[in-house]
Design a protein around this motif. Structure first.
Motif, PDB file in Angstrom:
ATOM      1  N   ALA A 122      -8.319  51.075  38.192  1.00 55.15           N
ATOM      2  CA  ALA A 122      -9.108  50.707  39.372  1.00 55.15           C
ATOM      3  C   ALA A 122      -8.718  49.318  39.882  1.00 55.15           C
ATOM      4  CB  ALA A 122     -10.597  50.751  39.020  1.00 55.15           C
ATOM      5  N   LYS A 123      -8.408  48.425  38.975  1.00 53.83           N
ATOM      6  CA  LYS A 123      -8.041  47.060  39.360  1.00 53.83           C
ATOM      7  C   LYS A 123      -6.724  47.024  40.114  1.00 53.83           C
ATOM      8  CE  LYS A 123      -7.563  42.391  37.499  1.00 53.83           C
ATOM      9  NZ  LYS A 123      -7.630  41.540  36.268  1.00 53.83           N
ATOM     10  N   VAL A 124      -5.698  47.717  39.598  1.00 50.97           N
ATOM     11  CA  VAL A 124      -4.399  47.676  40.284  1.00 50.97           C
ATOM     12  C   VAL A 124      -4.467  48.391  41.624  1.00 50.97           C
ATOM     13  CG1 VAL A 124      -3.084  47.464  38.145  1.00 50.97           C
ATOM     14  CG2 VAL A 124      -3.484  49.750  39.115  1.00 50.97           C
ATOM     15  N   ARG A 125      -5.346  49.374  41.746  1.00 52.91           N
ATOM     16  CA  ARG A 125      -5.429  50.148  42.985  1.00 52.91           C
ATOM     17  C   ARG A 125      -6.144  49.400  44.103  1.00 52.91           C
ATOM     18  NH1 ARG A 125      -6.604  56.506  42.289  1.00 52.91           N
ATOM     19  NH2 ARG A 125      -6.349  56.261  44.535  1.00 52.91           N
ATOM     20  N   GLN A 126      -6.677  48.235  43.817  1.00 55.66           N
ATOM     21  CA  GLN A 126      -7.306  47.421  44.856  1.00 55.66           C
ATOM     22  C   GLN A 126      -6.281  46.764  45.779  1.00 55.66           C
ATOM     23  OE1 GLN A 126      -9.852  44.629  42.804  1.00 55.66           O
ATOM     24  NE2 GLN A 126     -11.259  46.220  42.102  1.00 55.66           N
ATOM     25  N   ASP A 127      -5.045  46.735  45.371  1.00 54.50           N
ATOM     26  CA  ASP A 127      -3.975  46.102  46.140  1.00 54.50           C
ATOM     27  C   ASP A 127      -3.700  46.907  47.412  1.00 54.50           C
ATOM     28  OD1 ASP A 127      -1.523  45.049  47.105  1.00 54.50           O
ATOM     29  OD2 ASP A 127      -0.892  44.495  45.080  1.00 54.50           O
ATOM     30  N   SER A 128      -3.771  46.268  48.559  1.00 51.60           N
ATOM     31  CA  SER A 128      -3.571  46.961  49.836  1.00 51.60           C
ATOM     32  C   SER A 128      -2.132  47.426  50.031  1.00 51.60           C
ATOM     33  CB  SER A 128      -3.971  46.036  50.996  1.00 51.60           C
ATOM     34  OG  SER A 128      -3.163  44.860  51.004  1.00 51.60           O
ATOM     35  N   ARG A 129      -1.212  46.878  49.246  1.00 50.44           N
ATOM     36  CA  ARG A 129       0.186  47.306  49.346  1.00 50.44           C
ATOM     37  C   ARG A 129       0.445  48.610  48.602  1.00 50.44           C
ATOM     38  NH1 ARG A 129       2.647  41.901  46.860  1.00 50.44           N
ATOM     39  NH2 ARG A 129       0.957  42.481  45.419  1.00 50.44           N
ATOM     40  N   LEU A 130      -0.540  49.080  47.880  1.00 46.57           N
ATOM     41  CA  LEU A 130      -0.377  50.267  47.043  1.00 46.57           C
ATOM     42  C   LEU A 130      -0.842  51.521  47.769  1.00 46.57           C
ATOM     43  CD1 LEU A 130       0.369  51.423  44.249  1.00 46.57           C
ATOM     44  CD2 LEU A 130      -1.976  50.942  43.518  1.00 46.57           C
ATOM     45  N   VAL A 131       0.046  52.499  47.862  1.00 48.25           N
ATOM     46  CA  VAL A 131      -0.275  53.817  48.413  1.00 48.25           C
ATOM     47  C   VAL A 131      -0.297  54.791  47.247  1.00 48.25           C
ATOM     48  CG1 VAL A 131       0.445  55.641  49.994  1.00 48.25           C
ATOM     49  CG2 VAL A 131       0.871  53.234  50.589  1.00 48.25           C
ATOM     50  N   TRP A 132      -1.415  55.492  47.074  1.00 47.49           N
ATOM     51  CA  TRP A 132      -1.581  56.373  45.917  1.00 47.49           C
ATOM     52  C   TRP A 132      -1.616  57.823  46.380  1.00 47.49           C
ATOM     53  CZ3 TRP A 132      -1.680  54.273  41.024  1.00 47.49           C
ATOM     54  CH2 TRP A 132      -1.888  55.171  39.961  1.00 47.49           C
ATOM     55  N   LEU A 133      -0.580  58.577  46.031  1.00 47.81           N
ATOM     56  CA  LEU A 133      -0.505  59.992  46.371  1.00 47.81           C
ATOM     57  C   LEU A 133      -0.703  60.823  45.107  1.00 47.81           C
ATOM     58  CD1 LEU A 133       2.700  59.880  48.637  1.00 47.81           C
ATOM     59  CD2 LEU A 133       0.311  59.594  49.340  1.00 47.81           C
ATOM     60  N   THR A 134      -1.147  62.041  45.262  1.00 45.01           N
ATOM     61  CA  THR A 134      -1.333  62.926  44.105  1.00 45.01           C
ATOM     62  C   THR A 134      -0.595  64.239  44.335  1.00 45.01           C
ATOM     63  OG1 THR A 134      -3.410  63.803  45.021  1.00 45.01           O
ATOM     64  CG2 THR A 134      -3.564  61.937  43.501  1.00 45.01           C
ATOM     65  N   LEU A 135      -0.104  64.777  43.235  1.00 42.16           N
ATOM     66  CA  LEU A 135       0.584  66.065  43.248  1.00 42.16           C
ATOM     67  C   LEU A 135       0.040  66.874  42.086  1.00 42.16           C
ATOM     68  CD1 LEU A 135       2.868  67.674  44.674  1.00 42.16           C
ATOM     69  CD2 LEU A 135       4.462  66.705  43.003  1.00 42.16           C
ATOM     70  N   ASP A 136      -0.587  67.995  42.394  1.00 43.19           N
ATOM     71  CA  ASP A 136      -1.290  68.769  41.369  1.00 43.19           C
ATOM     72  C   ASP A 136      -0.350  69.380  40.341  1.00 43.19           C
ATOM     73  OD1 ASP A 136      -3.712  68.182  42.522  1.00 43.19           O
ATOM     74  OD2 ASP A 136      -3.755  69.994  43.758  1.00 43.19           O
ATOM     75  N   PHE A 141       6.730  44.585  51.403  1.00 41.44           N
ATOM     76  CA  PHE A 141       6.992  45.793  50.624  1.00 41.44           C
ATOM     77  C   PHE A 141       5.706  46.557  50.359  1.00 41.44           C
ATOM     78  CE2 PHE A 141       5.842  42.871  47.246  1.00 41.44           C
ATOM     79  CZ  PHE A 141       5.300  43.654  46.245  1.00 41.44           C
ATOM     80  N   GLU A 142       5.869  47.838  50.088  1.00 39.06           N
ATOM     81  CA  GLU A 142       4.761  48.687  49.691  1.00 39.06           C
ATOM     82  C   GLU A 142       5.146  49.401  48.397  1.00 39.06           C
ATOM     83  OE1 GLU A 142       4.072  51.762  52.583  1.00 39.06           O
ATOM     84  OE2 GLU A 142       6.152  52.462  52.559  1.00 39.06           O
ATOM     85  N   ILE A 143       4.131  49.795  47.646  1.00 39.72           N
ATOM     86  CA  ILE A 143       4.339  50.538  46.398  1.00 39.72           C
ATOM     87  C   ILE A 143       3.725  51.915  46.582  1.00 39.72           C
ATOM     88  CG2 ILE A 143       3.967  50.586  43.899  1.00 39.72           C
ATOM     89  CD1 ILE A 143       3.237  47.541  44.161  1.00 39.72           C
ATOM     90  N   ILE A 144       4.535  52.952  46.478  1.00 38.33           N
ATOM     91  CA  ILE A 144       4.030  54.312  46.626  1.00 38.33           C
ATOM     92  C   ILE A 144       4.104  55.001  45.266  1.00 38.33           C
ATOM     93  CG2 ILE A 144       4.241  56.507  47.834  1.00 38.33           C
ATOM     94  CD1 ILE A 144       5.686  55.075  50.070  1.00 38.33           C
ATOM     95  N   VAL A 145       2.946  55.278  44.697  1.00 39.55           N
ATOM     96  CA  VAL A 145       2.862  55.989  43.424  1.00 39.55           C
ATOM     97  C   VAL A 145       2.525  57.445  43.707  1.00 39.55           C
ATOM     98  CG1 VAL A 145       1.552  56.235  41.278  1.00 39.55           C
ATOM     99  CG2 VAL A 145       2.179  53.956  42.106  1.00 39.55           C
ATOM    100  N   VAL A 146       3.274  58.343  43.080  1.00 41.32           N
ATOM    101  CA  VAL A 146       2.925  59.773  43.152  1.00 41.32           C
ATOM    102  C   VAL A 146       2.400  60.170  41.776  1.00 41.32           C
ATOM    103  CG1 VAL A 146       3.660  62.080  43.763  1.00 41.32           C
ATOM    104  CG2 VAL A 146       4.782  60.111  44.821  1.00 41.32           C
ATOM    105  N   ASP A 147       1.090  60.311  41.704  1.00 39.27           N
ATOM    106  CA  ASP A 147       0.394  60.611  40.447  1.00 39.27           C
ATOM    107  C   ASP A 147       0.365  62.122  40.242  1.00 39.27           C
ATOM    108  OD1 ASP A 147      -1.268  60.766  38.284  1.00 39.27           O
ATOM    109  OD2 ASP A 147      -3.012  59.858  39.261  1.00 39.27           O
ATOM    110  N   GLN A 148       1.042  62.583  39.177  1.00 40.33           N
ATOM    111  CA  GLN A 148       1.121  64.015  38.895  1.00 40.33           C
ATOM    112  C   GLN A 148       0.222  64.405  37.718  1.00 40.33           C
ATOM    113  OE1 GLN A 148       5.546  65.310  39.440  1.00 40.33           O
ATOM    114  NE2 GLN A 148       5.578  63.132  38.918  1.00 40.33           N
ATOM    115  N   ASN A 149      -0.765  63.576  37.429  1.00 43.84           N
ATOM    116  CA  ASN A 149      -1.671  63.813  36.304  1.00 43.84           C
ATOM    117  C   ASN A 149      -2.968  64.437  36.786  1.00 43.84           C
ATOM    118  OD1 ASN A 149      -0.099  62.311  34.123  1.00 43.84           O
ATOM    119  ND2 ASN A 149      -0.318  60.720  35.680  1.00 43.84           N
ATOM    120  N   GLN A 150      -3.432  65.446  36.077  1.00 44.68           N
ATOM    121  CA  GLN A 150      -4.709  66.066  36.405  1.00 44.68           C
ATOM    122  C   GLN A 150      -5.872  65.140  36.046  1.00 44.68           C
ATOM    123  OE1 GLN A 150      -5.389  69.087  37.791  1.00 44.68           O
ATOM    124  NE2 GLN A 150      -3.269  69.777  38.001  1.00 44.68           N
ATOM    125  N   VAL A 151      -5.755  64.495  34.879  1.00 46.98           N
ATOM    126  CA  VAL A 151      -6.840  63.649  34.367  1.00 46.98           C
ATOM    127  C   VAL A 151      -6.237  62.390  33.753  1.00 46.98           C
ATOM    128  CG1 VAL A 151      -8.808  63.504  32.790  1.00 46.98           C
ATOM    129  CG2 VAL A 151      -8.238  65.695  33.848  1.00 46.98           C
TER     130      VAL A 151
END
Length: 316
Positions: A51-65, A31-41
Protein backbone atom coordinates in the motif's frame (compact mmCIF):
# COMPACT_ATOMS: atom_id res chain seq x y z
CA UNK A 1 12.30 12.25 -22.68
CA UNK A 2 9.73 10.23 -20.77
CA UNK A 3 10.69 6.68 -19.82
CA UNK A 4 8.14 3.94 -19.10
CA UNK A 5 9.63 1.30 -16.81
CA UNK A 6 7.72 -1.97 -17.26
CA UNK A 7 7.78 -4.68 -14.58
CA UNK A 8 5.59 -7.79 -14.97
CA UNK A 9 5.42 -9.87 -11.79
CA UNK A 10 4.24 -13.28 -10.66
CA UNK A 11 4.67 -14.78 -7.17
CA UNK A 12 7.57 -12.55 -6.23
CA UNK A 13 5.99 -10.37 -3.63
CA UNK A 14 8.84 -8.97 -1.53
CA UNK A 15 11.33 -8.89 -4.43
CA UNK A 16 8.83 -6.82 -6.44
CA UNK A 17 8.29 -4.37 -3.57
CA UNK A 18 12.05 -3.96 -3.19
CA UNK A 19 12.46 -3.43 -6.95
CA UNK A 20 9.76 -0.73 -6.95
CA UNK A 21 11.37 1.00 -3.97
CA UNK A 22 14.69 1.13 -5.84
CA UNK A 23 12.95 2.64 -8.86
CA UNK A 24 11.26 5.25 -6.71
CA UNK A 25 14.71 6.49 -5.64
CA UNK A 26 15.85 7.14 -9.20
CA UNK A 27 17.37 10.51 -10.06
CA UNK A 28 15.47 11.13 -13.28
CA UNK A 29 12.71 13.69 -13.75
CA UNK A 30 10.31 12.11 -16.21
CA UNK A 31 9.44 8.46 -15.79
CA UNK A 32 6.58 6.16 -14.89
CA UNK A 33 6.59 2.66 -13.41
CA UNK A 34 4.09 0.22 -14.88
CA UNK A 35 3.63 -2.97 -12.87
CA UNK A 36 1.59 -5.83 -14.31
CA UNK A 37 0.46 -7.85 -11.30
CA UNK A 38 -0.36 -11.44 -12.29
CA UNK A 39 -1.12 -12.61 -8.74
CA UNK A 40 -4.59 -13.60 -7.62
CA UNK A 41 -3.83 -12.94 -3.94
CA UNK A 42 -1.06 -11.19 -2.01
CA UNK A 43 0.23 -12.42 1.38
CA UNK A 44 -1.11 -10.44 4.33
CA UNK A 45 2.39 -9.63 5.56
CA UNK A 46 3.07 -7.66 2.35
CA UNK A 47 -0.09 -5.57 2.36
CA UNK A 48 1.22 -2.60 4.37
CA UNK A 49 4.42 -2.21 2.32
CA UNK A 50 2.49 -2.72 -0.90
CA UNK A 51 0.00 0.00 0.00
CA UNK A 52 2.87 2.37 0.77
CA UNK A 53 4.68 1.95 -2.56
CA UNK A 54 1.40 2.26 -4.46
CA UNK A 55 0.88 5.79 -3.14
CA UNK A 56 3.45 7.03 -5.66
CA UNK A 57 1.69 8.91 -8.48
CA UNK A 58 4.33 7.68 -10.94
CA UNK A 59 3.17 4.11 -10.41
CA UNK A 60 0.61 2.54 -12.75
CA UNK A 61 -0.74 -0.76 -11.42
CA UNK A 62 -2.28 -3.17 -13.93
CA UNK A 63 -3.62 -6.65 -13.22
CA UNK A 64 -3.74 -9.78 -15.34
CA UNK A 65 -5.84 -12.66 -14.04
CA UNK A 66 -4.12 -15.43 -15.99
CA UNK A 67 -0.31 -15.31 -15.78
CA UNK A 68 1.29 -14.73 -19.19
CA UNK A 69 4.41 -12.58 -19.16
CA UNK A 70 4.40 -11.75 -22.89
CA UNK A 71 0.80 -10.56 -22.84
CA UNK A 72 1.62 -8.67 -19.64
CA UNK A 73 4.46 -6.75 -21.29
CA UNK A 74 2.41 -5.92 -24.38
CA UNK A 75 -0.48 -4.79 -22.20
CA UNK A 76 1.85 -2.47 -20.27
CA UNK A 77 3.12 -0.96 -23.51
CA UNK A 78 -0.48 -0.23 -24.55
CA UNK A 79 -0.88 1.83 -21.36
CA UNK A 80 2.54 3.49 -21.47
CA UNK A 81 3.14 7.20 -22.00
CA UNK A 82 6.90 7.14 -22.55
CA UNK A 83 8.93 7.57 -25.72
CA UNK A 84 11.24 4.84 -24.43
CA UNK A 85 10.21 1.51 -22.89
CA UNK A 86 12.51 0.12 -20.20
CA UNK A 87 11.87 -3.53 -19.32
CA UNK A 88 13.22 -4.99 -16.08
CA UNK A 89 12.59 -8.15 -14.08
CA UNK A 90 10.78 -8.22 -10.75
CA UNK A 91 13.75 -9.69 -8.89
CA UNK A 92 16.43 -7.06 -9.41
CA UNK A 93 18.28 -4.66 -7.15
CA UNK A 94 19.15 -1.21 -8.52
CA UNK A 95 21.73 0.49 -6.27
CA UNK A 96 22.63 3.25 -8.78
CA UNK A 97 20.18 6.15 -8.70
CA UNK A 98 21.29 7.13 -12.22
CA UNK A 99 20.15 3.81 -13.69
CA UNK A 100 17.26 5.30 -15.69
CA UNK A 101 19.26 8.41 -16.60
CA UNK A 102 22.07 6.27 -18.00
CA UNK A 103 19.62 4.39 -20.18
CA UNK A 104 18.04 7.62 -21.38
CA UNK A 105 21.42 9.13 -22.32
CA UNK A 106 21.84 6.57 -25.10
CA UNK A 107 18.69 7.73 -26.85
CA UNK A 108 20.05 11.23 -27.44
CA UNK A 109 21.48 9.59 -30.56
CA UNK A 110 18.47 9.30 -32.89
CA UNK A 111 20.04 6.29 -34.61
CA UNK A 112 20.03 4.21 -31.41
CA UNK A 113 16.86 2.19 -31.01
CA UNK A 114 17.64 -0.61 -28.52
CA UNK A 115 19.86 -0.60 -25.42
CA UNK A 116 20.77 -3.54 -23.22
CA UNK A 117 22.20 -2.70 -19.80
CA UNK A 118 24.53 -4.68 -17.59
CA UNK A 119 23.08 -7.61 -15.61
CA UNK A 120 25.38 -8.21 -12.67
CA UNK A 121 25.41 -11.24 -10.47
CA UNK A 122 25.34 -10.54 -6.72
CA UNK A 123 29.07 -11.34 -6.61
CA UNK A 124 30.07 -9.15 -9.58
CA UNK A 125 28.98 -5.66 -8.57
CA UNK A 126 30.93 -2.80 -10.21
CA UNK A 127 33.38 -1.28 -7.71
CA UNK A 128 33.65 2.16 -9.30
CA UNK A 129 31.45 4.46 -11.32
CA UNK A 130 32.68 5.54 -14.74
CA UNK A 131 31.33 8.00 -17.30
CA UNK A 132 32.29 5.98 -20.34
CA UNK A 133 33.84 2.56 -20.76
CA UNK A 134 36.04 2.23 -23.88
CA UNK A 135 35.52 -0.48 -26.46
CA UNK A 136 38.88 -2.19 -26.08
CA UNK A 137 38.55 -5.91 -25.56
CA UNK A 138 39.58 -9.03 -27.44
CA UNK A 139 36.18 -10.39 -26.46
CA UNK A 140 34.47 -7.62 -28.42
CA UNK A 141 36.56 -8.36 -31.48
CA UNK A 142 35.46 -11.98 -31.28
CA UNK A 143 31.80 -10.98 -30.90
CA UNK A 144 31.97 -9.04 -34.16
CA UNK A 145 32.65 -12.30 -36.00
CA UNK A 146 29.45 -13.88 -34.68
CA UNK A 147 26.19 -13.96 -36.62
CA UNK A 148 23.25 -11.90 -35.24
CA UNK A 149 21.73 -15.11 -33.83
CA UNK A 150 24.99 -16.05 -32.11
CA UNK A 151 25.36 -12.53 -30.69
CA UNK A 152 21.82 -12.71 -29.34
CA UNK A 153 22.41 -16.05 -27.64
CA UNK A 154 26.01 -15.74 -26.50
CA UNK A 155 26.83 -12.10 -25.77
CA UNK A 156 27.82 -11.62 -22.13
CA UNK A 157 25.50 -8.96 -20.71
CA UNK A 158 27.77 -8.68 -17.67
CA UNK A 159 30.58 -7.35 -19.87
CA UNK A 160 32.47 -4.23 -18.80
CA UNK A 161 32.71 -2.90 -22.35
CA UNK A 162 30.16 -1.03 -24.45
CA UNK A 163 29.59 -2.10 -28.04
CA UNK A 164 27.10 -2.25 -30.87
CA UNK A 165 25.70 -5.78 -30.77
CA UNK A 166 22.52 -7.69 -31.61
CA UNK A 167 21.25 -8.47 -28.11
CA UNK A 168 18.29 -7.61 -25.89
CA UNK A 169 16.99 -8.77 -22.55
CA UNK A 170 13.80 -7.93 -20.69
CA UNK A 171 15.77 -8.18 -17.44
CA UNK A 172 17.43 -4.85 -18.28
CA UNK A 173 16.62 -3.55 -21.74
CA UNK A 174 15.29 -0.33 -23.24
CA UNK A 175 13.76 0.27 -26.65
CA UNK A 176 12.19 3.18 -28.46
CA UNK A 177 8.45 2.76 -28.40
CA UNK A 178 8.25 3.57 -32.11
CA UNK A 179 10.60 0.67 -32.94
CA UNK A 180 8.72 -1.68 -30.64
CA UNK A 181 5.40 -0.85 -32.28
CA UNK A 182 6.88 -1.11 -35.78
CA UNK A 183 7.19 -4.90 -35.36
CA UNK A 184 4.02 -5.36 -33.32
CA UNK A 185 5.77 -5.86 -29.99
CA UNK A 186 6.44 -9.23 -28.39
CA UNK A 187 5.06 -12.29 -30.17
CA UNK A 188 2.30 -13.69 -27.96
CA UNK A 189 2.82 -17.13 -29.46
CA UNK A 190 5.57 -17.34 -26.81
CA UNK A 191 3.22 -18.28 -24.00
CA UNK A 192 3.30 -20.08 -20.66
CA UNK A 193 6.73 -20.49 -19.05
CA UNK A 194 8.36 -19.71 -22.38
CA UNK A 195 11.70 -18.00 -22.75
CA UNK A 196 12.98 -16.38 -25.94
CA UNK A 197 10.39 -13.70 -26.71
CA UNK A 198 12.99 -10.97 -26.13
CA UNK A 199 15.53 -12.76 -28.35
CA UNK A 200 12.86 -13.14 -31.02
CA UNK A 201 12.06 -9.42 -30.77
CA UNK A 202 15.65 -8.23 -31.23
CA UNK A 203 16.22 -10.53 -34.20
CA UNK A 204 13.06 -9.24 -35.91
CA UNK A 205 14.18 -5.67 -35.24
CA UNK A 206 17.70 -6.41 -36.48
CA UNK A 207 16.30 -7.73 -39.76
CA UNK A 208 14.69 -4.32 -40.29
CA UNK A 209 17.94 -2.46 -39.63
CA UNK A 210 17.30 -1.08 -36.14
CA UNK A 211 20.49 -0.29 -34.23
CA UNK A 212 21.05 -2.05 -30.90
CA UNK A 213 23.86 -1.46 -28.42
CA UNK A 214 25.10 -2.78 -25.11
CA UNK A 215 25.98 -0.21 -22.45
CA UNK A 216 27.25 -1.35 -19.01
CA UNK A 217 26.54 2.01 -17.36
CA UNK A 218 22.84 1.31 -16.62
CA UNK A 219 23.57 -1.67 -14.40
CA UNK A 220 21.51 -3.68 -11.98
CA UNK A 221 21.87 -6.85 -9.93
CA UNK A 222 19.81 -9.81 -11.07
CA UNK A 223 18.98 -11.73 -7.89
CA UNK A 224 17.56 -14.74 -9.77
CA UNK A 225 14.97 -15.49 -7.09
CA UNK A 226 14.22 -19.25 -7.33
CA UNK A 227 10.46 -18.89 -6.85
CA UNK A 228 7.83 -17.44 -9.15
CA UNK A 229 8.40 -15.68 -12.44
CA UNK A 230 9.08 -18.14 -15.27
CA UNK A 231 11.08 -20.54 -13.08
CA UNK A 232 10.26 -24.00 -14.40
CA UNK A 233 12.26 -25.48 -11.52
CA UNK A 234 9.73 -24.01 -9.06
CA UNK A 235 7.28 -26.87 -8.48
CA UNK A 236 4.56 -24.37 -7.53
CA UNK A 237 4.73 -22.88 -11.02
CA UNK A 238 2.34 -24.97 -13.10
CA UNK A 239 3.95 -25.71 -16.48
CA UNK A 240 1.92 -26.53 -19.58
CA UNK A 241 4.59 -28.15 -21.74
CA UNK A 242 2.63 -27.75 -24.96
CA UNK A 243 2.42 -23.97 -24.45
CA UNK A 244 5.93 -23.66 -23.08
CA UNK A 245 7.71 -25.78 -25.68
CA UNK A 246 5.80 -24.11 -28.52
CA UNK A 247 7.87 -20.96 -27.98
CA UNK A 248 11.10 -22.95 -27.88
CA UNK A 249 10.31 -24.67 -31.18
CA UNK A 250 9.03 -21.46 -32.75
CA UNK A 251 12.31 -19.70 -32.02
CA UNK A 252 14.30 -22.57 -33.54
CA UNK A 253 12.13 -22.75 -36.66
CA UNK A 254 12.00 -18.98 -37.20
CA UNK A 255 15.61 -18.05 -36.51
CA UNK A 256 17.64 -21.27 -36.62
CA UNK A 257 20.38 -21.74 -39.21
CA UNK A 258 21.97 -24.96 -40.41
CA UNK A 259 25.11 -24.45 -38.28
CA UNK A 260 23.04 -23.60 -35.18
CA UNK A 261 20.26 -26.17 -35.49
CA UNK A 262 21.65 -28.80 -33.11
CA UNK A 263 22.74 -26.15 -30.60
CA UNK A 264 19.22 -24.73 -30.49
CA UNK A 265 17.59 -28.15 -30.39
CA UNK A 266 19.61 -29.22 -27.36
CA UNK A 267 20.00 -25.94 -25.47
CA UNK A 268 16.82 -24.10 -26.40
CA UNK A 269 14.35 -27.01 -26.51
CA UNK A 270 15.48 -30.21 -24.79
CA UNK A 271 17.47 -28.76 -21.86
CA UNK A 272 14.45 -26.69 -20.86
CA UNK A 273 11.97 -29.55 -21.11
CA UNK A 274 12.99 -33.22 -21.28
CA UNK A 275 16.45 -32.65 -19.77
CA UNK A 276 15.35 -30.09 -17.21
CA UNK A 277 16.85 -31.11 -13.87
CA UNK A 278 13.52 -31.21 -12.05
CA UNK A 279 12.16 -33.55 -14.74
CA UNK A 280 15.19 -35.84 -14.71
CA UNK A 281 14.88 -36.13 -10.93
CA UNK A 282 11.20 -37.07 -11.34
CA UNK A 283 11.22 -39.33 -14.42
CA UNK A 284 7.47 -40.00 -14.20
CA UNK A 285 6.94 -36.40 -15.32
CA UNK A 286 8.25 -37.39 -18.77
CA UNK A 287 4.89 -39.10 -19.39
CA UNK A 288 3.45 -35.65 -20.11
CA UNK A 289 6.63 -33.65 -20.81
CA UNK A 290 7.68 -35.64 -23.91
CA UNK A 291 4.19 -35.75 -25.52
CA UNK A 292 3.88 -32.03 -24.80
CA UNK A 293 7.18 -31.27 -26.54
CA UNK A 294 6.18 -33.35 -29.58
CA UNK A 295 2.74 -31.71 -29.82
CA UNK A 296 4.38 -28.30 -29.45
CA UNK A 297 6.56 -28.94 -32.51
CA UNK A 298 3.54 -29.38 -34.79
CA UNK A 299 1.81 -26.43 -33.19
CA UNK A 300 4.90 -24.27 -33.79
CA UNK A 301 4.94 -25.29 -37.46
CA UNK A 302 1.37 -24.01 -37.81
CA UNK A 303 2.07 -20.78 -35.93
CA UNK A 304 5.18 -20.13 -38.00
CA UNK A 305 3.03 -19.95 -41.14
CA UNK A 306 0.54 -17.64 -39.42
CA UNK A 307 3.21 -15.16 -38.31
CA UNK A 308 3.55 -13.15 -35.11
CA UNK A 309 0.60 -12.68 -32.78
CA UNK A 310 0.08 -9.49 -30.80
CA UNK A 311 -2.66 -7.27 -29.50
CA UNK A 312 -0.51 -4.29 -30.49
CA UNK A 313 -1.15 -2.68 -33.86
CA UNK A 314 1.84 -2.38 -36.18
CA UNK A 315 2.72 1.19 -37.17
CA UNK A 316 2.54 2.16 -40.83
Amino acid sequence: MKISVIVPSYRRFWPLINTIQDLQQQNYNDFEIIVVDQNQVWPEECEESLAKVRQDSRLVWLTLDKPDVVIARNMAVQQSQGEVLLFIDDDVKIPDQLFIANHAANFIDPNTHIVSGRECNPDSIPETKVDKIPQSSAYLEKIKTFSPLQQTLWFDRNSEHSTEVCTFSTCNGAIRKSAFLAVGGFDENFCGNSYGDDYDLILRLHQLGYKSIYDPRPWLIHLRVPMGGLRMSDLKNKVNYVNTATGFWLFLLRHGTFSMYWHLLYNHVLRKTVFLKVNLQRPWRQLYVIPGVVAAFFRALLLLRRGTKSGILICN
